[in-house]
Design a protein around this motif. Sequence first.
Motif, mmCIF file in Angstrom:
data_model
loop_
_atom_site.group_PDB
_atom_site.id
_atom_site.type_symbol
_atom_site.label_atom_id
_atom_site.label_comp_id
_atom_site.label_asym_id
_atom_site.label_seq_id
_atom_site.Cartn_x
_atom_site.Cartn_y
_atom_site.Cartn_z
ATOM 1 N N THR A 20 0.663 -1.154 0.023
ATOM 2 C CA THR A 20 -0.014 0.021 0.082
ATOM 3 C C THR A 20 0.875 1.206 -0.137
ATOM 4 O OG1 THR A 20 -1.773 -0.973 1.424
ATOM 5 C CG2 THR A 20 -1.871 1.288 1.135
ATOM 6 N N MET A 21 0.531 2.122 -0.864
ATOM 7 C CA MET A 21 1.471 3.425 -1.157
ATOM 8 C C MET A 21 0.211 4.506 -0.972
ATOM 9 S SD MET A 21 3.794 2.181 -4.183
ATOM 10 C CE MET A 21 2.930 0.601 -4.421
ATOM 11 N N ASN A 22 0.627 5.734 -0.243
ATOM 12 C CA ASN A 22 -0.231 6.780 -0.171
ATOM 13 C C ASN A 22 0.353 7.930 -0.893
ATOM 14 O OD1 ASN A 22 -1.970 5.358 1.707
ATOM 15 N ND2 ASN A 22 -0.092 5.274 3.104
ATOM 16 N N CYS A 23 -0.554 8.972 -1.185
ATOM 17 C CA CYS A 23 -0.309 9.999 -1.761
ATOM 18 C C CYS A 23 -1.297 11.237 -1.229
ATOM 19 C CB CYS A 23 -0.590 9.853 -3.171
ATOM 20 S SG CYS A 23 -0.463 11.562 -4.317
ATOM 21 N N SER A 24 -0.618 12.408 -0.842
ATOM 22 C CA SER A 24 -1.224 13.355 -0.431
ATOM 23 C C SER A 24 -1.227 14.548 -1.353
ATOM 24 C CB SER A 24 -1.092 13.826 0.971
ATOM 25 O OG SER A 24 0.313 14.087 1.339
ATOM 26 N N TYR A 25 -2.032 15.510 -1.373
ATOM 27 C CA TYR A 25 -1.790 16.608 -2.330
ATOM 28 C C TYR A 25 -2.464 17.920 -1.797
ATOM 29 C CZ TYR A 25 -6.580 15.294 -3.422
ATOM 30 O OH TYR A 25 -8.063 14.827 -3.600
ATOM 31 N N LYS A 26 -2.060 19.097 -2.269
ATOM 32 C CA LYS A 26 -2.706 20.294 -1.488
ATOM 33 C C LYS A 26 -3.889 20.977 -2.346
ATOM 34 C CE LYS A 26 1.771 21.206 0.377
ATOM 35 N NZ LYS A 26 2.628 20.325 -0.378
ATOM 36 N N THR A 27 -4.148 20.963 -3.305
ATOM 37 C CA THR A 27 -5.076 21.814 -3.845
ATOM 38 C C THR A 27 -6.293 20.895 -4.927
ATOM 39 O OG1 THR A 27 -3.918 21.968 -6.297
ATOM 40 C CG2 THR A 27 -3.661 23.562 -4.452
ATOM 41 N N SER A 28 -7.157 21.636 -5.249
ATOM 42 C CA SER A 28 -8.286 20.975 -5.989
ATOM 43 C C SER A 28 -7.754 20.137 -7.034
ATOM 44 C CB SER A 28 -9.467 21.890 -6.372
ATOM 45 O OG SER A 28 -10.010 22.291 -4.883
ATOM 46 N N ILE A 29 -8.396 19.065 -7.617
ATOM 47 C CA ILE A 29 -7.729 18.264 -8.478
ATOM 48 C C ILE A 29 -8.850 17.956 -9.584
ATOM 49 C CG2 ILE A 29 -5.680 17.514 -7.502
ATOM 50 C CD1 ILE A 29 -7.216 14.727 -7.229
ATOM 51 N N ASN A 30 -8.816 17.771 -11.267
ATOM 52 C CA ASN A 30 -9.662 17.075 -11.803
ATOM 53 C C ASN A 30 -9.733 15.718 -11.678
ATOM 54 O OD1 ASN A 30 -10.649 19.270 -13.213
ATOM 55 N ND2 ASN A 30 -8.931 19.377 -14.638
ATOM 56 N N ASN A 31 -8.476 15.112 -11.526
ATOM 57 C CA ASN A 31 -8.288 13.715 -11.239
ATOM 58 C C ASN A 31 -6.687 13.350 -10.763
ATOM 59 O OD1 ASN A 31 -6.020 13.024 -13.580
ATOM 60 N ND2 ASN A 31 -7.710 13.931 -14.643
ATOM 61 N N PHE A 88 4.483 6.511 -8.534
ATOM 62 C CA PHE A 88 4.207 8.032 -8.488
ATOM 63 C C PHE A 88 2.787 8.292 -8.431
ATOM 64 C CE2 PHE A 88 8.506 9.326 -8.980
ATOM 65 C CZ PHE A 88 9.291 8.490 -9.534
ATOM 66 N N CYS A 89 2.299 9.245 -7.755
ATOM 67 C CA CYS A 89 1.140 9.676 -8.007
ATOM 68 C C CYS A 89 1.228 11.115 -8.795
ATOM 69 C CB CYS A 89 0.222 9.735 -6.602
ATOM 70 S SG CYS A 89 0.989 11.154 -5.580
ATOM 71 N N ALA A 90 0.072 11.581 -9.505
ATOM 72 C CA ALA A 90 0.474 12.608 -10.076
ATOM 73 C C ALA A 90 -1.121 13.299 -10.049
ATOM 74 C CB ALA A 90 0.510 12.467 -11.625
ATOM 75 N N THR A 91 -1.178 14.802 -10.010
ATOM 76 C CA THR A 91 -2.070 15.298 -9.952
ATOM 77 C C THR A 91 -2.552 16.169 -10.885
ATOM 78 O OG1 THR A 91 -1.438 16.743 -8.436
ATOM 79 C CG2 THR A 91 -2.610 15.199 -7.433
ATOM 80 N N ASP A 92 -3.782 15.990 -11.500
ATOM 81 C CA ASP A 92 -4.207 17.118 -12.627
ATOM 82 C C ASP A 92 -5.167 18.073 -12.114
ATOM 83 O OD1 ASP A 92 -6.153 16.362 -15.795
ATOM 84 O OD2 ASP A 92 -5.384 17.992 -15.035
ATOM 85 N N ILE A 93 -4.355 19.308 -11.853
ATOM 86 C CA ILE A 93 -4.848 20.323 -11.204
ATOM 87 C C ILE A 93 -6.038 21.007 -12.151
ATOM 88 C CG2 ILE A 93 -4.638 22.215 -9.911
ATOM 89 C CD1 ILE A 93 -1.863 21.178 -9.157
ATOM 90 N N SER A 94 -6.914 21.351 -11.802
ATOM 91 C CA SER A 94 -8.006 22.194 -12.450
ATOM 92 C C SER A 94 -7.654 23.175 -13.146
ATOM 93 C CB SER A 94 -9.174 22.584 -11.470
ATOM 94 O OG SER A 94 -9.841 21.441 -10.867
ATOM 95 N N GLY A 95 -7.784 23.032 -14.602
ATOM 96 C CA GLY A 95 -7.509 24.419 -15.425
ATOM 97 C C GLY A 95 -6.029 24.528 -15.899
ATOM 98 N N TYR A 96 -5.056 23.594 -15.367
ATOM 99 C CA TYR A 96 -3.761 23.920 -15.632
ATOM 100 C C TYR A 96 -3.336 22.824 -16.794
ATOM 101 C CZ TYR A 96 -3.051 27.055 -11.945
ATOM 102 O OH TYR A 96 -2.989 28.194 -11.028
#
Lengths: 111, 114
Positions: A20-31, A88-96
Amino acid sequence: SQQGEEDPQALSIQEGENATMNCSYKTSINNLQWYRQNSGRGLVHLILIRSNEREKHSGRLRVTLDTSKKSSSLLITASRAADTASYFCATDISGYNKLIFGAGTRLAVHP
Amino acid sequence: DTAVSQTPKYLVTQMGNDKSIKCEQNLGHDTMYWYKQDSKKFLKIMFSYNNKELIINETVPNRFSPKSPDKAHLNLHINSLELGDSAVYFCASTTIDNSGNTIYFGEGSWLTVV
């Protein structure tokens, strides 16, 4: 500071165990997406989970997303030596229109 | 056939030189990227082009100049190479739509500046 941060940084398990691997992020995301990188190779897309989804499965992979906690987890069941890689986790930030990657978790699966 | 291909795979060069890395994708995507992965495996986006137009430039030194002759190609030219430029450079591509931004990566170009 990074948008996505994985933990643990390194994980060592025996074949057959779950990882199990965990990922945390900071801002709103699309996916949020998970990628695997074998040593000396490029990144391979594993799974994408949208912000309105809570869980997704693909073969031995299970991804969860908790937008209230801004976190995701990747579970690999019945691990194999061939699963040894960095994840790796990767976040798709809204609008970027770009993915922001975390620092990755190095998984070692021992036969 | 490789979907995203980049050349060269390995490049060793001296400080001060100018070098280029080429990238081509045969996926019909409209968006291409350059990412840099440092020695700690941290991946950072450098540039993004959509239909040959620059849409993302992440505060990269102007010694780095991307060029997109068409939407299937995105080359990276680096002037006056420095030791700190040593890294793995990944080209990637995608089609931006509402279904999600899944990115396909090349195998990387290992740049060593000595």
